[in-house]
Design an enzyme around this catalytic site. Sequence first.
Site, PDB file in Angstrom:
ATOM      1  N   ARG A 152       0.842  -1.189   0.000  1.00  0.00           N
ATOM      2  CA  ARG A 152       0.000   0.000   0.000  1.00  0.00           C
ATOM      3  C   ARG A 152       0.883   1.247   0.000  1.00  0.00           C
ATOM      4  O   ARG A 152       2.093   1.170   0.181  1.00  0.00           O
ATOM      5  CB  ARG A 152      -0.921   0.011   1.225  1.00  0.00           C
ATOM      6  CG  ARG A 152      -0.180  -0.110   2.535  1.00  0.00           C
ATOM      7  CD  ARG A 152      -1.044  -0.082   3.789  1.00  0.00           C
ATOM      8  NE  ARG A 152      -2.363  -0.630   3.684  1.00  0.00           N
ATOM      9  CZ  ARG A 152      -3.074  -1.058   4.731  1.00  0.00           C
ATOM     10  NH1 ARG A 152      -2.538  -1.010   5.949  1.00  0.00           N
ATOM     11  NH2 ARG A 152      -4.294  -1.518   4.578  1.00  0.00           N
ATOM     12  N   THR A 190       2.762   4.170   1.388  1.00  0.00           N
ATOM     13  CA  THR A 190       3.349   4.343   2.721  1.00  0.00           C
ATOM     14  C   THR A 190       3.745   5.779   3.042  1.00  0.00           C
ATOM     15  O   THR A 190       4.010   6.106   4.195  1.00  0.00           O
ATOM     16  CB  THR A 190       4.608   3.475   2.860  1.00  0.00           C
ATOM     17  OG1 THR A 190       5.601   3.949   1.936  1.00  0.00           O
ATOM     18  CG2 THR A 190       4.307   2.011   2.591  1.00  0.00           C
ATOM     19  N   TRP A 217      13.895   4.085  -9.472  1.00  0.00           N
ATOM     20  CA  TRP A 217      13.336   3.886 -10.807  1.00  0.00           C
ATOM     21  C   TRP A 217      14.199   4.543 -11.883  1.00  0.00           C
ATOM     22  O   TRP A 217      14.273   4.044 -13.011  1.00  0.00           O
ATOM     23  CB  TRP A 217      11.907   4.428 -10.867  1.00  0.00           C
ATOM     24  CG  TRP A 217      10.935   3.498 -10.218  1.00  0.00           C
ATOM     25  CD1 TRP A 217      10.319   3.651  -9.020  1.00  0.00           C
ATOM     26  CD2 TRP A 217      10.500   2.237 -10.735  1.00  0.00           C
ATOM     27  NE1 TRP A 217       9.521   2.562  -8.760  1.00  0.00           N
ATOM     28  CE2 TRP A 217       9.606   1.690  -9.789  1.00  0.00           C
ATOM     29  CE3 TRP A 217      10.771   1.522 -11.901  1.00  0.00           C
ATOM     30  CZ2 TRP A 217       8.979   0.453  -9.977  1.00  0.00           C
ATOM     31  CZ3 TRP A 217      10.151   0.288 -12.091  1.00  0.00           C
ATOM     32  CH2 TRP A 217       9.271  -0.231 -11.131  1.00  0.00           C
ATOM     33  N   SER A 249       7.819  -1.624 -17.500  1.00  0.00           N
ATOM     34  CA  SER A 249       6.759  -0.624 -17.464  1.00  0.00           C
ATOM     35  C   SER A 249       5.466  -1.227 -16.933  1.00  0.00           C
ATOM     36  O   SER A 249       4.735  -0.585 -16.174  1.00  0.00           O
ATOM     37  CB  SER A 249       6.536  -0.055 -18.871  1.00  0.00           C
ATOM     38  OG  SER A 249       5.459   0.859 -18.880  1.00  0.00           O
ATOM     39  N   ARG A 272      -2.098   9.484 -12.972  1.00  0.00           N
ATOM     40  CA  ARG A 272      -1.145   8.550 -13.558  1.00  0.00           C
ATOM     41  C   ARG A 272      -1.643   7.836 -14.799  1.00  0.00           C
ATOM     42  O   ARG A 272      -0.853   7.309 -15.570  1.00  0.00           O
ATOM     43  CB  ARG A 272      -0.714   7.527 -12.504  1.00  0.00           C
ATOM     44  CG  ARG A 272       0.356   8.112 -11.613  1.00  0.00           C
ATOM     45  CD  ARG A 272       0.316   7.634 -10.204  1.00  0.00           C
ATOM     46  NE  ARG A 272       1.345   8.328  -9.428  1.00  0.00           N
ATOM     47  CZ  ARG A 272       1.229   9.566  -8.971  1.00  0.00           C
ATOM     48  NH1 ARG A 272       0.131  10.254  -9.182  1.00  0.00           N
ATOM     49  NH2 ARG A 272       2.200  10.145  -8.296  1.00  0.00           N
ATOM     50  N   CYS A 313      12.224   2.107   1.948  1.00  0.00           N
ATOM     51  CA  CYS A 313      11.025   1.707   2.676  1.00  0.00           C
ATOM     52  C   CYS A 313      10.987   0.176   2.742  1.00  0.00           C
ATOM     53  O   CYS A 313      10.996  -0.493   1.711  1.00  0.00           O
ATOM     54  CB  CYS A 313       9.787   2.240   1.969  1.00  0.00           C
ATOM     55  SG  CYS A 313       8.232   1.493   2.482  1.00  0.00           S
ATOM     56  N   CYS A 323       8.020  -1.412   0.936  1.00  0.00           N
ATOM     57  CA  CYS A 323       8.194  -1.266  -0.507  1.00  0.00           C
ATOM     58  C   CYS A 323       9.259  -2.235  -1.015  1.00  0.00           C
ATOM     59  O   CYS A 323       9.144  -2.819  -2.089  1.00  0.00           O
ATOM     60  CB  CYS A 323       8.606   0.162  -0.852  1.00  0.00           C
ATOM     61  SG  CYS A 323       7.618   1.432  -0.052  1.00  0.00           S
TER      62      CYS A 323
END
Length: 460
Positions: free
Chosen positions: A183, A185, A196, A244, A279, A386, A389
């Site tokens: 989720r 965070t 990324w 992607s 997005r 994280c 993550c």
Amino acid sequence: MNLMLSNLFWGCPVAPQVSLILTRQQLRGWWTDEVLDDCFCDVESIDVFNNFKIYPRIKKLTERDYFRYYRVNLKRPCPFWPDDGHCSIKDCHVEPCPESKVPVGIKSGNYNKYSQAANTMSDMNECEQAKELGAINSTLSNQSKEAFADWARHDDAQDHFCELDDETSPDADYVDLLLNPERFTGYKGPSAWRVWNSIYEENCFKPRSVYRPLNPLAPSRGEGFYTWLEGLCLEKRVFYRLISGLHSSINIHLCADYLLDEGWGRSVWGPNLQEFRRRFDTAETKGEGTRRLKNLYFLYLIELRALYKVAPYFERAFVNLYTGNTQEDGATKDLLLQVFNEIKAFPMHFDEKSMFAGHKMEAKTLKEEFRLHFKNISRIMDCVGCSKCRLWGKLQTQGLGTALKILFSEKEIKNLPEHSPSKGFQLTRQEIVALMNGFGRLSTSIHQLHNFRLLLKENR
């Protein structure tokens, strides 16, 4: 991962500019009934197949004990740049599972799933059962011992698509995935951007002359940015689309389980329609939202094909998803076979035969490049600050890496012996758990798209 981490460089797919509609009869929104690039399947068919056939079963499957416990090392240092420290936000924290809560069959090692002795053990307390499981190797026939030895040698020498965690490390913990959901965070900033950025800029097959601005809110560079991909071979296009698609899937998870309100000791999580539109909306992303969603569906087809290919591995009677609970294990195996039966009935699978099908030496070189690039991406997951993550990034990356390993092992899978392990192809429990949970995340993303379409309809 969070939205700041996940909105960098969306990959570089080649996709025709198409309009999106909510459904064929309803309002326009995030949907496409066009045929996907590099394969012959339309998105609407995937939606129906996933949401009605696959999603309900894969959700139940990943809630079973065998698939809910994942062993991971979240303390490995970043191998590429100085560690900036871990996220201090409370929702970034991962709560390890005490080993006393982990089923004894999972703790005892991978070989138990092939042991008839493990399936016929009488009820006993955990200490006695663990002791007995540790002695199973001494009861195996010489032929079985040699098979396991071949397996171990093969597994040690195998070219993996991922940098695997050492499960014996004292820093490796069992994590209950159901208690640590993926989720949003709140993790963000330059440290998150860098992950990324490194994945796309340094590990994709992109010409150095092609520039992509680091700032995720920078104006789109338009169609010209994507035209260079048209000249790349199928394999290199596929690589971009896989990354992607994974990126898009992660964004959907975070938009669907977003921290909406916090205070007085409670947190409210739910879908954030504004973030989703930012997005994926065609207008707000200048058409890139369409590409992002199409790449999600493309990745879904790739992993679906891998499951289709690996089904014979699990259909062998002696392969047992072993936890130590005979009734639980039987029900889990039955549910897994139900998933495979549905996948076999799907008529529009991705055809991977065209991949690496050129000149033998060139194909071998390209395949190795492909493997090393993806393996490097799996190492970058250790740079995510994280913990939650990092957990889900490592799991989904390993799941995709396992899918690629399967697709490139077709001959070995076809030659599997019916009644014993094979030194030609094996999957560890970690790979199995990552494969099914990774695909489960993609299935969930497509199911969540349906929920967002309904929200958009209500909103308008």
